[in-house]
Write an enzyme that holds these catalytic residues in place. Structure first.
Site, PDB file in Angstrom:
ATOM      1  N   HIS A  26       0.824  -1.217   0.000  1.00 24.61           N
ATOM      2  CA  HIS A  26       0.000   0.000   0.000  1.00 24.61           C
ATOM      3  C   HIS A  26       0.856   1.264   0.000  1.00 24.61           C
ATOM      4  CE1 HIS A  26       1.027   0.917   4.192  1.00 24.61           C
ATOM      5  NE2 HIS A  26       0.894  -0.380   4.435  1.00 24.61           N
TER       6      HIS A  26
ATOM      7  N   GLU B 249      -2.317  -7.165   7.114  1.00 24.73           N
ATOM      8  CA  GLU B 249      -0.979  -7.116   7.675  1.00 24.73           C
ATOM      9  C   GLU B 249      -0.871  -8.072   8.870  1.00 24.73           C
ATOM     10  OE1 GLU B 249       2.001  -7.006   7.472  1.00 24.73           O
ATOM     11  OE2 GLU B 249       2.693  -4.923   7.483  1.00 24.73           O
TER      12      GLU B 249
END
Length: 201
Positions: free
Chosen positions: A8, A81
């Protein structure tokens, strides 16, 4: 099949060094611009599907990429994550004062690290690879797929496909909006690109 695995864009917490994990932090202005630059200079001219972690920093990055190809973003919990538990929202400089041995393990021996209320890197790797295999199974062998995830989880995926021990995960750099390209032929992976930020130049 080719998979473009993307970290990201930048968040405010990336800028201050705070550990994010499952904390749902948004892209900052720089992160949005990074994602737009990647969309403008995407290595794939044709994309069949876009997948993302459900966390907003990854999902926003994916949405900017998906818009170029007029595709929806399909979110997957498996692409989140690593859950860093009690470390989330803290910086390494803070943690070095209270848990110096664990901070050293984080960078030198991540395979031995155990953080309170967190998952291990092995657990996160297994989760992410389960998600990646689901994506591969859902598409034709010649598909081109974008997958947007996070720094540690992307390293864990790369370690798996390259058969590198988790202990060496931090030897693989992953900058914000870094592009990695994986080719999958009948379940066998070839890594064609790692940590490219050519779109930001």
């Amino acid at each position: 099949m080719k998979i473009m695995l993307v970290r990201h864009g930048k968040t405010a917490w990336n800028g201050t060094g705070k550990i994010q994990g499952h904390s749902d932090t948004a892209l900052d202005e720089i992160g949005i611009e990074q994602a737009k630059l990647l969309a403008a200079h995407c290595p794939f001219e044709k994309v069949d599907a876009v997948y993302s972690s459900d966390l907003i920093r990854a999902k926003t990055t994916a949405e900017i990429l998906a818009e170029k190809f007029n595709l929806p973003v399909q979110t997957m919990l498996e692409l989140r994550e690593v859950n860093f538990g009690d470390w989330e929202g803290r910086t390494f400089s803070e943690l070095e004062k209270s848990e110096p041995e664990n901070v050293e393990k984080f960078f030198r021996k991540p395979d031995e690290l155990k953080i309170s209320n967190a998952e291990t890197f092995f657990e996160a790797q297994e989760r992410a690879m389960t998600g990646l295999k689901k994506i591969i199974a859902a598409h034709q062998p010649d598909a081109q797929i974008i997958v947007v995830a996070h720094g540690a989880i992307t390293r864990a995926i790369l370690c798996s496909v390259l058969e590198i021990p988790i202990r060496k995960m931090w030897a693989l750099s992953q900058f914000n909006t870094a592009v990695n390209i994986l080719r999958c032929d009948d379940g066998y992976f070839t890594v064609e690109l790692i940590n490219s930020t050519a779109h930001l130049q």
